[in-house]
Design an enzyme around this catalytic site. Structure first.
Site, PDB file in Angstrom:
ATOM      1  N   GLU A  16       1.674   4.157  -3.930  1.00  0.00           N
ATOM      2  CA  GLU A  16       1.194   2.780  -4.054  1.00  0.00           C
ATOM      3  C   GLU A  16       2.116   1.956  -4.952  1.00  0.00           C
ATOM      4  O   GLU A  16       2.418   0.786  -4.653  1.00  0.00           O
ATOM      5  CB  GLU A  16      -0.241   2.791  -4.585  1.00  0.00           C
ATOM      6  CG  GLU A  16      -1.251   3.247  -3.537  1.00  0.00           C
ATOM      7  CD  GLU A  16      -2.574   3.694  -4.120  1.00  0.00           C
ATOM      8  OE1 GLU A  16      -2.643   3.940  -5.350  1.00  0.00           O
ATOM      9  OE2 GLU A  16      -3.543   3.818  -3.348  1.00  0.00           O
ATOM     10  N   ASP A  54      -1.154  -0.729   5.028  1.00  0.00           N
ATOM     11  CA  ASP A  54      -1.528   0.666   5.275  1.00  0.00           C
ATOM     12  C   ASP A  54      -0.879   1.174   6.558  1.00  0.00           C
ATOM     13  O   ASP A  54      -0.392   2.308   6.617  1.00  0.00           O
ATOM     14  CB  ASP A  54      -3.052   0.774   5.363  1.00  0.00           C
ATOM     15  CG  ASP A  54      -3.509   2.175   5.697  1.00  0.00           C
ATOM     16  OD1 ASP A  54      -3.948   2.417   6.826  1.00  0.00           O
ATOM     17  OD2 ASP A  54      -3.407   3.070   4.825  1.00  0.00           O
ATOM     18  N   HIS A  62     -15.829  32.435 -11.179  1.00  0.00           N
ATOM     19  CA  HIS A  62     -16.972  33.022 -11.884  1.00  0.00           C
ATOM     20  C   HIS A  62     -17.126  34.507 -11.568  1.00  0.00           C
ATOM     21  O   HIS A  62     -16.552  35.032 -10.601  1.00  0.00           O
ATOM     22  CB  HIS A  62     -18.257  32.287 -11.507  1.00  0.00           C
ATOM     23  CG  HIS A  62     -18.590  32.415 -10.039  1.00  0.00           C
ATOM     24  ND1 HIS A  62     -19.186  33.522  -9.495  1.00  0.00           N
ATOM     25  CD2 HIS A  62     -18.380  31.566  -9.012  1.00  0.00           C
ATOM     26  CE1 HIS A  62     -19.335  33.368  -8.202  1.00  0.00           C
ATOM     27  NE2 HIS A  62     -18.854  32.177  -7.873  1.00  0.00           N
ATOM     28  N   ASP A  74      -5.151  -2.736  -2.341  1.00  0.00           N
ATOM     29  CA  ASP A  74      -6.466  -2.127  -2.458  1.00  0.00           C
ATOM     30  C   ASP A  74      -6.497  -1.030  -3.518  1.00  0.00           C
ATOM     31  O   ASP A  74      -7.503  -0.330  -3.652  1.00  0.00           O
ATOM     32  CB  ASP A  74      -6.954  -1.589  -1.101  1.00  0.00           C
ATOM     33  CG  ASP A  74      -6.044  -0.539  -0.504  1.00  0.00           C
ATOM     34  OD1 ASP A  74      -5.608  -0.710   0.637  1.00  0.00           O
ATOM     35  OD2 ASP A  74      -5.773   0.460  -1.194  1.00  0.00           O
ATOM     36  N   ASP A 105       0.856  -1.190   0.000  1.00  0.00           N
ATOM     37  CA  ASP A 105       0.000   0.000   0.000  1.00  0.00           C
ATOM     38  C   ASP A 105       0.891   1.240   0.000  1.00  0.00           C
ATOM     39  O   ASP A 105       2.112   1.168   0.226  1.00  0.00           O
ATOM     40  CB  ASP A 105      -0.916   0.004   1.229  1.00  0.00           C
ATOM     41  CG  ASP A 105      -2.146   0.894   1.021  1.00  0.00           C
ATOM     42  OD1 ASP A 105      -2.900   1.088   1.993  1.00  0.00           O
ATOM     43  OD2 ASP A 105      -2.339   1.396  -0.100  1.00  0.00           O
ATOM     44  N   GLU A 115     -19.321  24.480  -5.777  1.00  0.00           N
ATOM     45  CA  GLU A 115     -18.886  25.178  -4.565  1.00  0.00           C
ATOM     46  C   GLU A 115     -19.171  24.323  -3.331  1.00  0.00           C
ATOM     47  O   GLU A 115     -19.960  23.366  -3.379  1.00  0.00           O
ATOM     48  CB  GLU A 115     -19.607  26.536  -4.465  1.00  0.00           C
ATOM     49  CG  GLU A 115     -19.262  27.387  -3.249  1.00  0.00           C
ATOM     50  CD  GLU A 115     -17.767  27.746  -3.155  1.00  0.00           C
ATOM     51  OE1 GLU A 115     -16.978  26.833  -2.848  1.00  0.00           O
ATOM     52  OE2 GLU A 115     -17.427  28.928  -3.355  1.00  0.00           O
TER      53      GLU A 115
END
Length: 388
Positions: free
Chosen positions: A51, A127, A182, A76, A10, A262
C-alpha cells in the site's frame, strides 16, 4: 494543466507476506479524466508495504503529469492515511523508510497534499491495477498500462525480497515468534474434532506443559500470547514463571487473544474423523479437497490462516524486533508456517505437529520470514509422543 488532481492508490499481498503488487492512478479532480496509471509487482511483501508502494507510485506520477497541482490522495488503507496525516505513529520498522520516501515526495511539491480514507468499493480501480500487476508477475510478464502513458512511468524501487538468510543482513531486527502447541487433552487422545471444545489438560498434558516450560526456562520474551481456550492457557501459565523479561522490560506481558483460538469445526465438534465421515461424507470430502471449504457451520482452513495472519501482524507491530511466545493450537501454528513459507493452505495436509511442540519463526520487516524450527519435541519424553 489540472489545478487539482486526485491520486487513487492501493496495494495487496497474496499471503501477507506473499507475492505483492501496487496500483495507482491520477485523475483530474474536476473532469475525472485519467492522467496516469501506475502498477508493479514487488516480490514478496506485506499488504502494508504494498500500500505504501502504491502511494509512492501515485505521488511520483502526480509529480510527472501535474507538478504544480493540489493533490488529494484517496486510499482504503486506514493505516497509511492516518500515518501520513500525522495522526498515528509509525511503529513498524518496515513502514518508516517508505513513509519517509513518501514524505520527501510531498515536501518536494509546491502545492499541498491531503489524505482521505475511502471505502474499498470506492477504490476499485487502484485495486484492479494492483491485481493486474500481481497477475502479470505470476505469468512471468511485466505489467503494462492499457493506454500509452506520457511521460513513461518512473520505476519504483522494490524492497529486498530475496534474501539468503545468514548471508544478507536484514533491514531491521526480526520479530521472533516461538509457537508452542498446548499439551494433551482427552479430546486429543480420542482424536476428536475439538476446535471450540474447552477441554483441560490431562495428567500427561500437564507433564508435557512442564517439559516445555523447563525447555524455555531462562529465555527472554517480550510477551506470552495465549489462545483463550483452557488447554492453551494452562500450557502458557506453566511456562510464564520461568521466562525472563526482554531487554528494556520490567516483566513478560501475558496476553489472551481470541483470534488465536483453534479452527471452528462446526457440527463436527466432538466427533471423531470416522463419525464425521459417516454422518457427513460429502462435506468431509469437500473439506479435505479444498482449504476454502468450511465444515458445516464452521470455519475453513483458509479463513483460519487469514484470522491468524491478522493476529500475528498486530502483535508483530506491537513488538517490532521483539520475541513472542505464542501458545496456541495445531491450526494457528500451521497457519503461521504457511504464511512464513508463502506456501498456501494446502500445506496443512503435509505438516505433522505434535502436542507441546515448539516452532520458531523469524519475521523480517521487508516481508520475508524464515522458519528456524518446526515441530521441535526434543524436550519431551519419547513416551509422550506415542499418540495425541
Amino acid at each position: 494543466m489540472a489545478a487539482k488532481v486526485v491520486i487513487e492508490a492501493d496495494g495487496g499481498s497474496r499471503g501477507n507476506p506473499g507475492p505483492a503488487g501496487y496500483g495507482a492512478l491520477v485523475r483530474d479532480a474536476d473532469s475525472g479524466a485519467l492522467l496516469a496509471e501506475r502498477a508493479g509487482a514487488i516480490g514478496v511483501a506485506t499488504n502494508n508495504v504494498a500500500e505504501y508502494q502504491g502511494l509512492i507510485a501515485g505521488l511520483r506520477a502526480a509529480a510527472e503529469v501535474a507538478p504544480d497541482a493540489d493533490v488529494e490522495v484517496r486510499m482504503d488503507s486506514k493505516l497509511v492515511v492516518e500515518q501520513m496525516s500525522g495522526r498515528w505513529k509509525i511503529k513498524h520498522p518496515a513502514m518508516r523508510p517508505l513513509a519517509a520516501e513518501a514524505a520527501d515526495l510531498v515536501a518536494a511539491r509546491l502545492a499541498p497534499v491531503r489524505y482521505r480514507w475511502v471505502p474499498r468499493e470506492r477504490n476499485k480501480d487502484a485495486d484492479r491495477l494492483a491485481n493486474e500487476a500481481m497477475d502479470a508477475a505470476a505469468a512471468g510478464r511485466t505489467w503494462e498500462p492499457s493506454t500509452p502513458q506520457s511521460p513513461d512511468p518512473a520505476p519504483v524501487a522494490s524492497p529486498t525480497t530475496r534474501r539468503l538468510t545468514g548471508w544478507v543482513a536484514p533491514p531491521a531486527p526480526a520479530t521472533w515468534t516461538v509457537l508452542l502447541r498446548h499439551g494433551q487433552t482427552k479430546v486429543s487422545v480420542e482424536k476428536r474434532f475439538g476446535g471450540r471444545v474447552d477441554a483441560p489438560l490431562t495428567d500427561v498434558g500437564l507433564a508435557q506443559a512442564a517439559s516445555a516450560a523447563a525447555r524455555l526456562r531462562g529465555e527472554a520474551f517480550d510477551a506470552v500470547i495465549s489462545s483463550p481456550l483452557r488447554r492453551a492457557r494452562q500450557t502458557a501459565e506453566a511456562a510464564l514463571p520461568g521466562l525472563v523479561p526482554a531487554a528494556g522490560r520490567d516483566e513478560v506481558a501475558f496476553v489472551v487473544d481470541e483470534q488465536l483460538r483453534e479452527t471452528d469445526f462446526g457440527v463436527w465438534e466432538g466427533l471423531t474423523f470416522a463419525e464425521a465421515r459417516e454422518r457427513h461424507p460429502d462435506e468431509l470430502s469437500a473439506w479435505l479437497a479444498d482449504p476454502a471449504v468450511p465444515p458445516p457451520g464452521g470455519e475453513s482452513l483458509a479463513a483460519t490462516i487469514e484470522r491468524v495472519r491478522r493476529a500475528l501482524d498486530r502483535h508483530r507491530a506491537d513488538h517490532p524486533g521483539g520475541r513472542l511466545l505464542v501458545v496456541t493450537h495445531m491450526g494457528p501454528i500451521k497457519s503461521a508456517a504457511s504464511l512464513a513459507l508463502a506456501a498456501g493452505p494446502g500445506i496443512f495436509y503435509r505438516l505433522h505437529l505434535d502436542l507441546a511442540s515448539l516452532t520458531t519463526i523469524a519475521w523480517y520487516a521487508d516481508g520475508p520470514a524464515v522458519v528456524h524450527t518446526f515441530n521441535d519435541v526434543s524436550h519431551l519424553p519419547s513416551a509422550s509422543l506415542a499418540g495425541e
